[in-house]
Every structure is written in structure tokens, then in C-alpha cells.
Write a protein that holds these residues in place. Sequence first.
Motif, PDB file in Angstrom:
ATOM      1  N   ARG A  56     -25.257   7.114  10.290  1.00  0.00           N
ATOM      2  CA  ARG A  56     -25.414   7.172   8.837  1.00  0.00           C
ATOM      3  C   ARG A  56     -26.887   7.453   8.575  1.00  0.00           C
ATOM      4  O   ARG A  56     -27.746   6.627   8.867  1.00  0.00           O
ATOM      5  CB  ARG A  56     -24.977   5.862   8.190  1.00  0.00           C
ATOM      6  N   SER A  57     -27.175   8.642   8.069  1.00  0.00           N
ATOM      7  CA  SER A  57     -28.560   9.081   8.008  1.00  0.00           C
ATOM      8  C   SER A  57     -29.001   9.431   6.592  1.00  0.00           C
ATOM      9  O   SER A  57     -28.199   9.779   5.734  1.00  0.00           O
ATOM     10  CB  SER A  57     -28.774  10.283   8.932  1.00  0.00           C
ATOM     11  N   TYR A  58     -30.310   9.324   6.397  1.00  0.00           N
ATOM     12  CA  TYR A  58     -30.941   9.608   5.111  1.00  0.00           C
ATOM     13  C   TYR A  58     -32.154  10.497   5.360  1.00  0.00           C
ATOM     14  O   TYR A  58     -32.784  10.426   6.412  1.00  0.00           O
ATOM     15  CB  TYR A  58     -31.368   8.303   4.424  1.00  0.00           C
ATOM     16  N   HIS A  59     -32.451  11.330   4.385  1.00  0.00           N
ATOM     17  CA  HIS A  59     -33.523  12.304   4.574  1.00  0.00           C
ATOM     18  C   HIS A  59     -34.530  12.219   3.430  1.00  0.00           C
ATOM     19  O   HIS A  59     -34.514  13.046   2.515  1.00  0.00           O
ATOM     20  CB  HIS A  59     -32.924  13.699   4.648  1.00  0.00           C
ATOM     21  N   PRO A  60     -35.415  11.213   3.455  1.00  0.00           N
ATOM     22  CA  PRO A  60     -36.447  11.107   2.428  1.00  0.00           C
ATOM     23  C   PRO A  60     -37.620  12.019   2.739  1.00  0.00           C
ATOM     24  O   PRO A  60     -38.550  11.646   3.449  1.00  0.00           O
ATOM     25  CB  PRO A  60     -36.850   9.629   2.486  1.00  0.00           C
ATOM     26  N   GLY A  61     -37.569  13.247   2.266  1.00  0.00           N
ATOM     27  CA  GLY A  61     -38.641  14.200   2.533  1.00  0.00           C
ATOM     28  C   GLY A  61     -38.662  14.628   3.977  1.00  0.00           C
ATOM     29  O   GLY A  61     -37.634  14.975   4.552  1.00  0.00           O
ATOM     30  N   PRO A  62     -39.823  14.581   4.635  1.00  0.00           N
ATOM     31  CA  PRO A  62     -39.930  15.090   6.010  1.00  0.00           C
ATOM     32  C   PRO A  62     -39.457  14.125   7.079  1.00  0.00           C
ATOM     33  O   PRO A  62     -39.502  14.450   8.256  1.00  0.00           O
ATOM     34  CB  PRO A  62     -41.431  15.357   6.149  1.00  0.00           C
ATOM     35  N   ILE A  63     -39.024  12.925   6.696  1.00  0.00           N
ATOM     36  CA  ILE A  63     -38.615  11.912   7.667  1.00  0.00           C
ATOM     37  C   ILE A  63     -37.092  11.841   7.735  1.00  0.00           C
ATOM     38  O   ILE A  63     -36.421  11.887   6.711  1.00  0.00           O
ATOM     39  CB  ILE A  63     -39.191  10.537   7.291  1.00  0.00           C
ATOM     40  N   LEU A  64     -36.551  11.731   8.953  1.00  0.00           N
ATOM     41  CA  LEU A  64     -35.123  11.486   9.140  1.00  0.00           C
ATOM     42  C   LEU A  64     -34.959  10.013   9.494  1.00  0.00           C
ATOM     43  O   LEU A  64     -35.581   9.508  10.432  1.00  0.00           O
ATOM     44  CB  LEU A  64     -34.568  12.360  10.260  1.00  0.00           C
ATOM     45  N   PHE A  65     -34.129   9.326   8.745  1.00  0.00           N
ATOM     46  CA  PHE A  65     -33.984   7.877   8.826  1.00  0.00           C
ATOM     47  C   PHE A  65     -32.507   7.571   9.003  1.00  0.00           C
ATOM     48  O   PHE A  65     -31.693   7.994   8.188  1.00  0.00           O
ATOM     49  CB  PHE A  65     -34.528   7.289   7.528  1.00  0.00           C
ATOM     50  N   ALA A  66     -32.128   6.872  10.087  1.00  0.00           N
ATOM     51  CA  ALA A  66     -30.709   6.737  10.382  1.00  0.00           C
ATOM     52  C   ALA A  66     -30.369   5.425  11.061  1.00  0.00           C
ATOM     53  O   ALA A  66     -31.193   4.827  11.765  1.00  0.00           O
ATOM     54  CB  ALA A  66     -30.253   7.892  11.270  1.00  0.00           C
ATOM     55  N   SER A  67     -29.134   5.002  10.867  1.00  0.00           N
ATOM     56  CA  SER A  67     -28.533   3.938  11.658  1.00  0.00           C
ATOM     57  C   SER A  67     -27.604   4.618  12.657  1.00  0.00           C
ATOM     58  O   SER A  67     -26.762   5.440  12.271  1.00  0.00           O
ATOM     59  CB  SER A  67     -27.743   2.978  10.770  1.00  0.00           C
ATOM     60  N   VAL A  68     -27.754   4.298  13.937  1.00  0.00           N
ATOM     61  CA  VAL A  68     -26.979   4.942  15.001  1.00  0.00           C
ATOM     62  C   VAL A  68     -26.265   3.867  15.807  1.00  0.00           C
ATOM     63  O   VAL A  68     -26.884   2.891  16.240  1.00  0.00           O
ATOM     64  CB  VAL A  68     -27.891   5.765  15.940  1.00  0.00           C
ATOM     65  N   ALA A  69     -24.974   4.043  16.013  1.00  0.00           N
ATOM     66  CA  ALA A  69     -24.202   3.158  16.886  1.00  0.00           C
ATOM     67  C   ALA A  69     -23.401   4.047  17.825  1.00  0.00           C
ATOM     68  O   ALA A  69     -22.751   5.000  17.387  1.00  0.00           O
ATOM     69  CB  ALA A  69     -23.265   2.271  16.067  1.00  0.00           C
ATOM     70  N   ALA A  70     -23.444   3.761  19.120  1.00  0.00           N
ATOM     71  CA  ALA A  70     -22.782   4.641  20.076  1.00  0.00           C
ATOM     72  C   ALA A  70     -22.463   3.911  21.369  1.00  0.00           C
ATOM     73  O   ALA A  70     -23.059   2.877  21.694  1.00  0.00           O
ATOM     74  CB  ALA A  70     -23.652   5.873  20.367  1.00  0.00           C
ATOM     75  N   SER A  71     -21.527   4.484  22.106  1.00  0.00           N
ATOM     76  CA  SER A  71     -21.170   3.970  23.424  1.00  0.00           C
ATOM     77  C   SER A  71     -22.305   4.224  24.413  1.00  0.00           C
ATOM     78  O   SER A  71     -23.215   5.026  24.150  1.00  0.00           O
ATOM     79  CB  SER A  71     -19.896   4.651  23.918  1.00  0.00           C
ATOM     80  N   ALA A  72     -22.230   3.559  25.554  1.00  0.00           N
ATOM     81  CA  ALA A  72     -23.241   3.723  26.598  1.00  0.00           C
ATOM     82  C   ALA A  72     -23.355   5.184  27.018  1.00  0.00           C
ATOM     83  O   ALA A  72     -22.343   5.902  27.110  1.00  0.00           O
ATOM     84  CB  ALA A  72     -22.885   2.858  27.803  1.00  0.00           C
ATOM     85  N   GLN A  73     -24.581   5.632  27.283  1.00  0.00           N
ATOM     86  CA  GLN A  73     -24.814   7.024  27.674  1.00  0.00           C
ATOM     87  C   GLN A  73     -26.216   7.179  28.224  1.00  0.00           C
ATOM     88  O   GLN A  73     -27.051   6.271  28.101  1.00  0.00           O
ATOM     89  CB  GLN A  73     -24.610   7.958  26.480  1.00  0.00           C
ATOM     90  N   HIS A  74     -26.487   8.351  28.802  1.00  0.00           N
ATOM     91  CA  HIS A  74     -27.807   8.677  29.311  1.00  0.00           C
ATOM     92  C   HIS A  74     -28.442   9.717  28.392  1.00  0.00           C
ATOM     93  O   HIS A  74     -27.790  10.682  27.990  1.00  0.00           O
ATOM     94  CB  HIS A  74     -27.708   9.245  30.729  1.00  0.00           C
ATOM     95  N   PHE A  75     -29.704   9.493  28.075  1.00  0.00           N
ATOM     96  CA  PHE A  75     -30.458  10.429  27.248  1.00  0.00           C
ATOM     97  C   PHE A  75     -31.540  11.093  28.095  1.00  0.00           C
ATOM     98  O   PHE A  75     -32.209  10.434  28.891  1.00  0.00           O
ATOM     99  CB  PHE A  75     -31.124   9.704  26.070  1.00  0.00           C
TER     100      PHE A  75
END
Length: 360
Positions: A56-75
Motif C-alpha cells: 500500500r503505497s503513497y507518493h508525496p512528491g518525489p518520495i515513495l512511501f509504502a507499507s510492504v508485507a511479503a513472504s520470505a524471499q531473497h533480494f
Amino acid sequence: MAELRPPDTIPSNHFHTAAVGSGDDAFWAWRDAVSPLFDVALPSPDAVDTFAAEVRSYHPGPILFASVAASAQHFRRSPGTIARNGINHYLVQLYRQGGFHGDANGRSVAVGPGDVSVLDMALPLQTRAQTFENISLVIPRRMLAPLLASPDAVHGTVLRANSGAGALLRDHLTTLYTQAPDLRADEADALMQGTVALMGACIGPTADAREMAADDIRAATLVGIKGFIEGNLGAPSLNAERVCGRFGVSRPTLYRLFEPYGGFMRYIQERRLRRCFTELTSPHASGQRIADIAQRWGFGNEATFSRAFRRQFDVSPRELRHAAARSGGRPGHAPSHLGGASRWNTDSLIESWLMSLGDS
């Protein structure tokens, strides 16, 4: 999908793998969504069967602001990924659940619940994440780097949950995210500047960051007061005296903080009207009288409430309820066929936001 919300709030987006299917479909949709930032892989082949992710993300100007929930993974963010998309922002993350461990360009990193991590997207990264939930901010380098004593040496920095700086950022980001759905576009820039200044003061301040600290403390106080208001909107005792006592500020200071919103009581009235808006468009409240909804949120006179509601939303409470019932609308969302619905922004998509991050 982009969310429909009142027109003066910042753009938002909600992504959930459940909307595209399960298994391979879910994971590939997720992989595509985050590809501008990371290459992702699953810890084992059978993990794809239960994979899920939500942003669930928000875009206040040049910043991306989000809540992220996800299963285990490699980045993984390799030199090739960095060269491919040109994003060299900072990624600041508060882990509310789970965490990760890995390597940030040769620096060993381990993050747990309550910790705040700082990653430099201009540098390589490999991490293994547990099932997690975090609050993430992608911040342009030009905004944060001038506030850091060593802007190229913060990759892999972790502010622990039990540290003073970590606790301050944790509380601020948590409250900020709670307020994000109702953050107005005309206030977002100043609030984001204050948030970035607070990060600079906590991560590794320069003199400029310290000079901005006083302004940032005022911004953080405002966010805290807004959170308190939000949790007490239905209370008849919600007034200036109670707020001043709770936060240790004088009435003149409180009134100055809320001047940009038309005043302290005006702000409370707008927040109460938005709560009424949400309930009037909710099928769960369809059997409740409009007068009862208004009274629950502090409006003792239905006629006064109706006039205030129409001034705020260009539609009467009754018209909104009928239109929502006909369209099967969702709580807090304006029916698309309602007069004046063009005031609700539906154009922003997460893909275009991520691509816009290339402007550092």
C-alpha cells in the motif's frame, strides 16, 4: 490498482498478489512490480505455492512511501541492476515484523523487528528476508545526502529498536504511515522535508541537519497530535485544552501548528467529516441512520452536519449514501458516477511512480 480518495489527498496505490492469482502468477507479478529496485528470488522452489505480497503505497512528491508485507524471499541489487535503471536513491525501512540478513557492498547487515535500516540504492546488496512487514521510504539522494556527514558511507546502517534514534524514527514513521491516507497534497511537501531532516539528524547529521532539527521537532509534534486526534475523534472531550495537556504545548503554539489547516477546530471538523464519509459509503453501515453516524463523530445537529458535509465534499450525505448503494462502492471511496467524481484521482499507478524515481 489506484485508489479513489478525496481529491486533496496524495496519490495512493494498492497492490496485492491475490488480485492476479496465486503461485507462479503471484510471484511473477511481484517480481515485475519491484524490478526497478530489486531482483528477487524465492528461498526454495516449493515456496511459490504459498507466496503472497501486498503493498500500500503513497507518493508525496518525489518520495515513495509504502507499507510492504511479503513472504520470505531473497533480494539482490547487482551492479547490472544499478546500471540498468539508474536509481541511486536511499531506501529507509522500518521493520514492523520479520527482518533480513545479508551483505551491503561488503558490510554484514542483520535487521530485526523494530529496527530501521538504511540502504544506498547506488551500491550492491544481497539479503535474505524472512516473512516480513515493513514501512519503506524511497528518498531522492538530493534530499537526504546534504544532511549526512558521510552520504556515501551509510549503506547498511541499522538503527536498533532499543536506541534513542531508532525509537524516534520508528514512532515518527509509524504515525506518519497511519496519517498517510489522509495527508493533503498541500501539506505533504513540508511534512516530507521534516521527515527527511529527522532522518538526517538520526542517521549521521551535518551542521545543516542539526539546524533543521528544531523545525523537524515541530513537524514531529504535529504528526503526533494528528495521531492523537485521529484516535479520539468521537470523544466529546477532544478540545484544545486536552491536546495541550497531552503534548505539553501552549494554546498559541497549538493554534500556530494548525494555521495551515484553517485552524485547530476546523481540522478536527474535517477529520470527523471524512470519518462520516467512510461510513456513509460502507455497506456495513447502510442500516444506520445518518443522524446516528453524525452524532457518533461529534455532530449533534443533523442539519448543521449536512451543510458542513456538502461544503466539504460537494454532495449531501443522503446523495452520497444512495449513490454508494447503487454502485456497490467500498468504504471511503466515491462512486464513479457521482456528480463531481472527477475530483477523485484514479490515474497514478505504481509502475509510473517507480519509473519517476530515476530523477535523483
